[in-house]
Motif scaffolding. Structure first.
Motif, PDB file in Angstrom:
ATOM      1  N   SER A  35      35.004  62.184 -78.218  1.00 24.64           N
ATOM      2  CA  SER A  35      33.673  62.735 -78.000  1.00 24.64           C
ATOM      3  C   SER A  35      33.772  64.236 -77.758  1.00 24.64           C
ATOM      4  N   SER A  36      32.705  64.929 -78.057  1.00 22.47           N
ATOM      5  CA  SER A  36      32.681  66.372 -77.859  1.00 22.47           C
ATOM      6  C   SER A  36      32.581  66.676 -76.362  1.00 22.47           C
ATOM      7  N   PRO A  37      32.980  67.888 -75.946  1.00 21.02           N
ATOM      8  CA  PRO A  37      32.946  68.222 -74.523  1.00 21.02           C
ATOM      9  C   PRO A  37      31.537  68.372 -73.954  1.00 21.02           C
ATOM     10  N   GLU A  38      30.551  68.431 -74.819  1.00 22.02           N
ATOM     11  CA  GLU A  38      29.158  68.514 -74.357  1.00 22.02           C
ATOM     12  C   GLU A  38      28.227  68.002 -75.444  1.00 22.02           C
ATOM     13  N   PRO A  39      26.987  67.699 -75.076  1.00 23.21           N
ATOM     14  CA  PRO A  39      26.037  67.195 -76.082  1.00 23.21           C
ATOM     15  C   PRO A  39      25.748  68.246 -77.154  1.00 23.21           C
ATOM     16  N   ASP A  40      25.313  67.780 -78.299  1.00 24.79           N
ATOM     17  CA  ASP A  40      24.969  68.649 -79.418  1.00 24.79           C
ATOM     18  C   ASP A  40      23.818  69.578 -79.035  1.00 24.79           C
ATOM     19  N   GLU A  41      23.891  70.820 -79.498  1.00 25.97           N
ATOM     20  CA  GLU A  41      22.847  71.797 -79.167  1.00 25.97           C
ATOM     21  C   GLU A  41      21.479  71.391 -79.709  1.00 25.97           C
ATOM     22  N   TYR A  42      21.451  70.623 -80.798  1.00 25.01           N
ATOM     23  CA  TYR A  42      20.172  70.178 -81.349  1.00 25.01           C
ATOM     24  C   TYR A  42      19.521  69.103 -80.476  1.00 25.01           C
ATOM     25  N   GLU A  43      20.247  68.601 -79.508  1.00 25.60           N
ATOM     26  CA  GLU A  43      19.692  67.635 -78.555  1.00 25.60           C
ATOM     27  C   GLU A  43      19.301  68.289 -77.242  1.00 25.60           C
ATOM     28  N   THR A  44      19.812  69.503 -76.982  1.00 22.44           N
ATOM     29  CA  THR A  44      19.625  70.082 -75.657  1.00 22.44           C
ATOM     30  C   THR A  44      19.062  71.498 -75.613  1.00 22.44           C
ATOM     31  N   SER A  45      19.194  72.268 -76.694  1.00 21.62           N
ATOM     32  CA  SER A  45      18.762  73.662 -76.577  1.00 21.62           C
ATOM     33  C   SER A  45      18.184  74.290 -77.849  1.00 21.62           C
ATOM     34  N   VAL A  46      18.232  73.589 -78.982  1.00 24.87           N
ATOM     35  CA  VAL A  46      17.711  74.169 -80.227  1.00 24.87           C
ATOM     36  C   VAL A  46      16.557  73.314 -80.747  1.00 24.87           C
ATOM     37  N   ILE A  47      15.379  73.903 -80.769  1.00 21.97           N
ATOM     38  CA  ILE A  47      14.177  73.255 -81.299  1.00 21.97           C
ATOM     39  C   ILE A  47      14.052  73.695 -82.751  1.00 21.97           C
ATOM     40  N   ARG A  48      13.923  72.738 -83.652  1.00 18.53           N
ATOM     41  CA  ARG A  48      13.805  73.072 -85.074  1.00 18.53           C
ATOM     42  C   ARG A  48      12.351  73.049 -85.528  1.00 18.53           C
ATOM     43  N   LEU A  49      11.998  74.007 -86.360  1.00 16.70           N
ATOM     44  CA  LEU A  49      10.729  74.010 -87.088  1.00 16.70           C
ATOM     45  C   LEU A  49      11.089  73.894 -88.551  1.00 16.70           C
ATOM     46  N   GLU A  50      10.655  72.813 -89.181  1.00 15.75           N
ATOM     47  CA  GLU A  50      11.011  72.565 -90.569  1.00 15.75           C
ATOM     48  C   GLU A  50       9.747  72.470 -91.402  1.00 15.75           C
ATOM     49  N   ILE A  51       9.596  73.399 -92.307  1.00  8.96           N
ATOM     50  CA  ILE A  51       8.368  73.554 -93.074  1.00  8.96           C
ATOM     51  C   ILE A  51       8.016  72.333 -93.918  1.00  8.96           C
ATOM     52  N   TYR A  52       8.999  71.588 -94.375  1.00 11.40           N
ATOM     53  CA  TYR A  52       8.709  70.496 -95.300  1.00 11.40           C
ATOM     54  C   TYR A  52       8.602  69.134 -94.636  1.00 11.40           C
ATOM     55  N   HIS A  53       8.493  69.087 -93.326  1.00  8.04           N
ATOM     56  CA  HIS A  53       8.213  67.832 -92.629  1.00  8.04           C
ATOM     57  C   HIS A  53       6.709  67.795 -92.383  1.00  8.04           C
ATOM     58  N   VAL A  54       6.007  67.059 -93.202  1.00  9.43           N
ATOM     59  CA  VAL A  54       4.546  67.131 -93.219  1.00  9.43           C
ATOM     60  C   VAL A  54       3.914  66.619 -91.933  1.00  9.43           C
ATOM     61  N   ASP A  55       4.382  65.507 -91.403  1.00 10.73           N
ATOM     62  CA  ASP A  55       3.729  64.939 -90.224  1.00 10.73           C
ATOM     63  C   ASP A  55       4.012  65.734 -88.956  1.00 10.73           C
ATOM     64  N   GLU A  56       5.266  66.051 -88.719  1.00 14.67           N
ATOM     65  CA  GLU A  56       5.634  66.856 -87.559  1.00 14.67           C
ATOM     66  C   GLU A  56       6.647  67.896 -88.013  1.00 14.67           C
ATOM     67  N   VAL A  57       6.334  69.148 -87.806  1.00 15.52           N
ATOM     68  CA  VAL A  57       7.271  70.199 -88.185  1.00 15.52           C
ATOM     69  C   VAL A  57       8.237  70.509 -87.058  1.00 15.52           C
ATOM     70  N   ILE A  58       7.987  69.981 -85.862  1.00 16.22           N
ATOM     71  CA  ILE A  58       8.829  70.229 -84.699  1.00 16.22           C
ATOM     72  C   ILE A  58       9.832  69.089 -84.563  1.00 16.22           C
ATOM     73  N   SER A  59      11.089  69.450 -84.308  1.00 14.47           N
ATOM     74  CA  SER A  59      12.121  68.443 -84.125  1.00 14.47           C
ATOM     75  C   SER A  59      12.982  68.818 -82.927  1.00 14.47           C
ATOM     76  N   PHE A  60      13.105  67.882 -81.965  1.00 11.69           N
ATOM     77  CA  PHE A  60      13.948  68.105 -80.784  1.00 11.69           C
ATOM     78  C   PHE A  60      14.193  66.812 -80.047  1.00 11.69           C
ATOM     79  N   PRO A  61      15.250  66.082 -80.201  1.00  9.89           N
ATOM     80  CA  PRO A  61      16.151  66.161 -81.330  1.00  9.89           C
ATOM     81  C   PRO A  61      15.570  65.475 -82.561  1.00  9.89           C
TER      82      PRO A  61
END
Length: 136
Positions: A3-29
């Motif tokens: 296992s990694s020494p800490e959780p993935d940043e996309y689960e704990t500190s990086v909020i994604r905005l994805e233009i081509y996700h029609v229903d929800e553009v926000i992802s975390f995680p």
């Protein structure tokens, strides 16, 4: 499996905005609903417009960009990413995905929207707890 020494940043500190996700553009995680995010109503309206415009679902009543947003989708995405970063504060980075390009922004200040910041902090805490349980 190691296992990694800490959780993935996309689960704990990086909020994604994805233009081509029609229903929800926000992802975390995973996908985050607009109302669930507790982001401000004006920011949610901009995110909805950005999503609709990118998917070609705009019409004569919702084609024009909301006040303060450029008409160009990529430019609007950068403005929206900055606004999300400002609302959630410097605990998070916002990663913008458009046309397979990505860019990150961070506020550098305390959250302008403490309710939204708390929502994302609570999701990060759940991810950390789940990671700790898997690590043992």
């Amino acid at each position: 499996m190691e296992s990694s020494p800490e959780p993935d940043e996309y689960e704990t500190s990086v909020i994604r905005l994805e233009i081509y996700h029609v229903d929800e553009v926000i992802s975390f995680p995973g996908p985050v609903g607009y109302e669930e995010s507790r982001l401000s109503a004006s920011l949610v309206a901009g995110l909805r417009w950005w999503s609709l415009r990118s998917s070609g679902q705009t019409n004569e009543t919702n084609y024009q960009s909301p006040p303060g947003l450029p008409d160009n989708l990529e430019d609007a995405g950068r403005v929206l990413a900055r606004r999300v970063a400002d609302e959630v504060g410097d605990d998070f980075e916002v990663e913008l995905w458009t046309d397979s390009r990505q860019k990150r922004v961070r506020s550098g200040r305390r959250a302008k929207n403490p309710d939204a910041a708390q929502f994302f902090r609570s999701r990060a805490e759940v991810a950390r707890t789940e990671w700790e349980q898997r690590a043992w």
